[in-house]
Design a protein around this motif. Structure first.
Motif, PDB file in Angstrom:
ATOM      1  N   MET A 135       0.846  -1.203   0.000  1.00 42.67           N
ATOM      2  CA  MET A 135       0.000   0.000   0.000  1.00 42.67           C
ATOM      3  C   MET A 135       0.885   1.259   0.000  1.00 42.67           C
ATOM      4  N   ALA A 136       0.434   2.270  -0.731  1.00 44.64           N
ATOM      5  CA  ALA A 136       1.223   3.499  -0.854  1.00 44.64           C
ATOM      6  C   ALA A 136       1.331   4.200   0.484  1.00 44.64           C
ATOM      7  N   GLU A 137       2.499   4.776   0.722  1.00 45.36           N
ATOM      8  CA  GLU A 137       2.684   5.536   1.951  1.00 45.36           C
ATOM      9  C   GLU A 137       2.590   7.017   1.610  1.00 45.36           C
ATOM     10  N   VAL A 138       1.608   7.671   2.193  1.00 38.84           N
ATOM     11  CA  VAL A 138       1.384   9.090   1.895  1.00 38.84           C
ATOM     12  C   VAL A 138       1.471   9.898   3.183  1.00 38.84           C
ATOM     13  N   LYS A 139       2.398  10.833   3.212  1.00 37.73           N
ATOM     14  CA  LYS A 139       2.554  11.692   4.385  1.00 37.73           C
ATOM     15  C   LYS A 139       2.387  13.146   3.967  1.00 37.73           C
ATOM     16  N   LEU A 140       1.705  13.898   4.814  1.00 35.54           N
ATOM     17  CA  LEU A 140       1.558  15.328   4.549  1.00 35.54           C
ATOM     18  C   LEU A 140       2.178  16.112   5.698  1.00 35.54           C
ATOM     19  N   TYR A 141       3.223  16.873   5.372  1.00 32.08           N
ATOM     20  CA  TYR A 141       3.833  17.781   6.343  1.00 32.08           C
ATOM     21  C   TYR A 141       3.113  19.113   6.229  1.00 32.08           C
ATOM     22  N   GLY A 142       2.485  19.533   7.307  1.00 32.89           N
ATOM     23  CA  GLY A 142       1.724  20.777   7.235  1.00 32.89           C
ATOM     24  C   GLY A 142       1.430  21.355   8.596  1.00 32.89           C
ATOM     25  N   TRP A 143       0.521  22.321   8.594  1.00 30.13           N
ATOM     26  CA  TRP A 143       0.148  22.989   9.834  1.00 30.13           C
ATOM     27  C   TRP A 143      -1.356  23.226   9.777  1.00 30.13           C
ATOM     28  N   TRP A 144      -2.065  22.930  10.855  1.00 24.46           N
ATOM     29  CA  TRP A 144      -3.525  22.874  10.829  1.00 24.46           C
ATOM     30  C   TRP A 144      -4.197  24.177  10.394  1.00 24.46           C
ATOM     31  N   SER A 145      -3.579  25.320  10.716  1.00 21.23           N
ATOM     32  CA  SER A 145      -4.267  26.579  10.424  1.00 21.23           C
ATOM     33  C   SER A 145      -3.908  27.156   9.053  1.00 21.23           C
ATOM     34  N   SER A 146      -3.030  26.488   8.315  1.00 23.25           N
ATOM     35  CA  SER A 146      -2.576  27.016   7.022  1.00 23.25           C
ATOM     36  C   SER A 146      -3.572  26.680   5.906  1.00 23.25           C
ATOM     37  N   PRO A 147      -4.055  27.699   5.182  1.00 23.54           N
ATOM     38  CA  PRO A 147      -4.943  27.396   4.052  1.00 23.54           C
ATOM     39  C   PRO A 147      -4.232  26.588   2.965  1.00 23.54           C
ATOM     40  N   PHE A 148      -2.913  26.738   2.872  1.00 23.68           N
ATOM     41  CA  PHE A 148      -2.148  26.002   1.856  1.00 23.68           C
ATOM     42  C   PHE A 148      -2.090  24.502   2.198  1.00 23.68           C
ATOM     43  N   THR A 149      -1.872  24.214   3.477  1.00 21.80           N
ATOM     44  CA  THR A 149      -1.934  22.821   3.931  1.00 21.80           C
ATOM     45  C   THR A 149      -3.342  22.264   3.726  1.00 21.80           C
ATOM     46  N   HIS A 150      -4.319  23.109   4.070  1.00 20.86           N
ATOM     47  CA  HIS A 150      -5.699  22.656   4.023  1.00 20.86           C
ATOM     48  C   HIS A 150      -6.127  22.239   2.614  1.00 20.86           C
ATOM     49  N   ARG A 151      -5.578  22.941   1.612  1.00 14.63           N
ATOM     50  CA  ARG A 151      -5.871  22.561   0.218  1.00 14.63           C
ATOM     51  C   ARG A 151      -5.546  21.092  -0.027  1.00 14.63           C
ATOM     52  N   ILE A 152      -4.385  20.683   0.493  1.00  9.51           N
ATOM     53  CA  ILE A 152      -3.918  19.315   0.214  1.00  9.51           C
ATOM     54  C   ILE A 152      -4.775  18.304   0.976  1.00  9.51           C
ATOM     55  N   GLU A 153      -5.126  18.646   2.194  1.00  6.18           N
ATOM     56  CA  GLU A 153      -5.999  17.747   2.963  1.00  6.18           C
ATOM     57  C   GLU A 153      -7.322  17.529   2.240  1.00  6.18           C
ATOM     58  N   VAL A 154      -7.909  18.632   1.759  1.00  3.94           N
ATOM     59  CA  VAL A 154      -9.192  18.531   1.064  1.00  3.94           C
ATOM     60  C   VAL A 154      -9.056  17.671  -0.196  1.00  3.94           C
ATOM     61  N   ALA A 155      -7.997  17.890  -0.969  1.00  8.74           N
ATOM     62  CA  ALA A 155      -7.808  17.120  -2.212  1.00  8.74           C
ATOM     63  C   ALA A 155      -7.657  15.630  -1.912  1.00  8.74           C
ATOM     64  N   LEU A 156      -6.870  15.305  -0.879  1.00  5.02           N
ATOM     65  CA  LEU A 156      -6.666  13.892  -0.533  1.00  5.02           C
ATOM     66  C   LEU A 156      -7.981  13.264  -0.053  1.00  5.02           C
ATOM     67  N   LYS A 157      -8.743  14.011   0.715  1.00  9.21           N
ATOM     68  CA  LYS A 157     -10.027  13.480   1.221  1.00  9.21           C
ATOM     69  C   LYS A 157     -11.028  13.308   0.085  1.00  9.21           C
ATOM     70  N   LEU A 158     -11.076  14.288  -0.839  1.00 10.09           N
ATOM     71  CA  LEU A 158     -11.991  14.155  -1.990  1.00 10.09           C
ATOM     72  C   LEU A 158     -11.659  12.906  -2.807  1.00 10.09           C
ATOM     73  N   LYS A 159     -10.364  12.613  -2.903  1.00  9.04           N
ATOM     74  CA  LYS A 159      -9.929  11.447  -3.674  1.00  9.04           C
ATOM     75  C   LYS A 159     -10.002  10.146  -2.861  1.00  9.04           C
ATOM     76  N   GLY A 160     -10.236  10.290  -1.561  1.00  8.03           N
ATOM     77  CA  GLY A 160     -10.277   9.097  -0.713  1.00  8.03           C
ATOM     78  C   GLY A 160      -8.907   8.488  -0.455  1.00  8.03           C
ATOM     79  N   VAL A 161      -7.872   9.312  -0.457  1.00  2.17           N
ATOM     80  CA  VAL A 161      -6.512   8.806  -0.226  1.00  2.17           C
ATOM     81  C   VAL A 161      -6.192   8.904   1.264  1.00  2.17           C
ATOM     82  N   GLU A 162      -5.794   7.787   1.861  1.00  2.00           N
ATOM     83  CA  GLU A 162      -5.409   7.835   3.274  1.00  2.00           C
ATOM     84  C   GLU A 162      -4.007   8.396   3.416  1.00  2.00           C
TER      85      GLU A 162
END
Lengths: 232, 232
Positions: B1-28
């Motif tokens: 299984m693919a290993e996907v890590k996101l380095y970010g910060w909870w309040s950053s809109p830039f980080t949040h973009r990536i979280e939303v994209a991964l969730k829309l795609k259903g990527v853990e």
């Protein structure tokens, strides 16, 4: 037959990117020269938000911003060499470097040319740091795109041609063979590739333009340093 | 299984973009929280050039810059909704607006929030001009992506959520229903979509952070206006 028009200016490295991409793909186009000090109604209609060149107009539909145009060209005309690789990770690397070239390298290298004193020293240092990263990505390849010219090579045109001219004008030693042997080899390869060599803006004409810009900036810097206000 | 890590910060809109994209795609993925004032050796290793979040690490390979990461996600995980359309011209429009949002709208709207006096007035005017163009592109569509959320909607997250919070804090009237009815409808639709609503940073926590930033900026502005140098 598709109607392709490019609104641009002969001495702009951003316009030149689009010309090179269209020529590499073998796409015929009409070049419409835009006086950036007196923008045409067509340019303002096609790029109402940013009001700048280059703009590619394909069958009446405008595309703005050189990086956006390059990807559009690659996706629209699949004939000829690919400007971006197929692999998603390699594509991401191309987009990362293209973005970095525009957002970091270009401003730093322009400041190294046009500013003075502490600001210039800072810009030279930043340019050197960024060029080290770029040098590192070449790692044995002829071009940033591997064996053939790709989007990063095209975007980096301001380094291979424009910066070399202004570096000489300003007497800088930022990008030299001693410091950046791989980048200098890449420049030779790139500038001597057929389509690139045949379409470069004339060196003497370009030198004259940047010499005038350099003298204007020097006069403005001297006026600021001397507290003399705006240059006459 | 693919290993996907996101380095970010909870309040950053830039980080949040990536979280939303991964969730829309259903990527853990694993979220690794990065203290931007004390960056980890991993972040510096993965993003040595820019040294900033967000960074997506996919099977050990890092991708930096949120716009680049969004396109990578769309090209790598073809399951789930597409973030970009298939048509080259529509793709170019998405890239143009995403770039404009980051390079023009974000700085103008940040300055409208944090600056004062003439600079603030200029930033408010520029923000209003840019928002008019954005409003114009919605033209009857629910989202910038048409019927479904796309890359422009995700990139514009700082307008739909972050700016609304800071606008209230600073007592601004830049983005209102009267001036921008379509943008406000879009915000409602976007913020009430399932995946978006469930993953937004907590409003009170975000407000507290930006209130502190607003007070810091106000103190710095007052010190500069009073000739008092840097604030203590």
């Amino acid at each position: 037959m598709a109607e392709v028009k490019l609104y641009g200016w002969w001495s702009s490295p951003f316009t030149h990117r689009i010309e090179v991409a269209l020529k590499l793909k073998g796409v015929e186009y009409e070049f419409i020269s835009e006086d950036v000090r007196n923008k045409s109604p067509s340019l303002l209609k096609y790029n109402p938000v940013l009001k700048k060149i280059p703009v590619l107009v394909h069958n009446g539909k405008p595309i703005c911003e050189s990086l956006v145009i390059l990807e559009y060209i690659d996706e629209t005309w699949e004939v000829g060499p690919s400007l971006l690789p197929k692999d998603p990770y390699e594509r991401a690397m191309v987009r990362f470097w293209a973005k970095l070239l525009d957002e970091k390298c270009f401003p730093a290298m322009r400041n190294a040319f046009l500013s003075i004193g502490e600001e210039q020293e800072k810009a030279k240092e930043e340019s050197t740091e960024l060029l080290k990263f770029l040098e590192g990505t070449l790692s044995g390849n002829k071009f940033f795109g591997g064996d053939t010219i790709g989007m990063v090579d095209i975007v980096a045109n301001f380094i291979s041609y424009w910066f070399i001219i202004v570096q000489e004008l300003a007497g800088l030693q930022v990008l030299t063979k001693e410091k950046f042997p791989k980048l200098c080899e890449w420049m030779d390869e790139y500038l001597n590739s057929d389509i690139i060599r045949e379409n470069l803006p004339h060196k003497d004409k370009l030198t004259a333009i940047y010499q005038a810009r350099f003298l204007d900036a020097a006069a403005a810097n001297a006026a600021v340093a001397g507290g003399g206000g705006s240059p006459k």
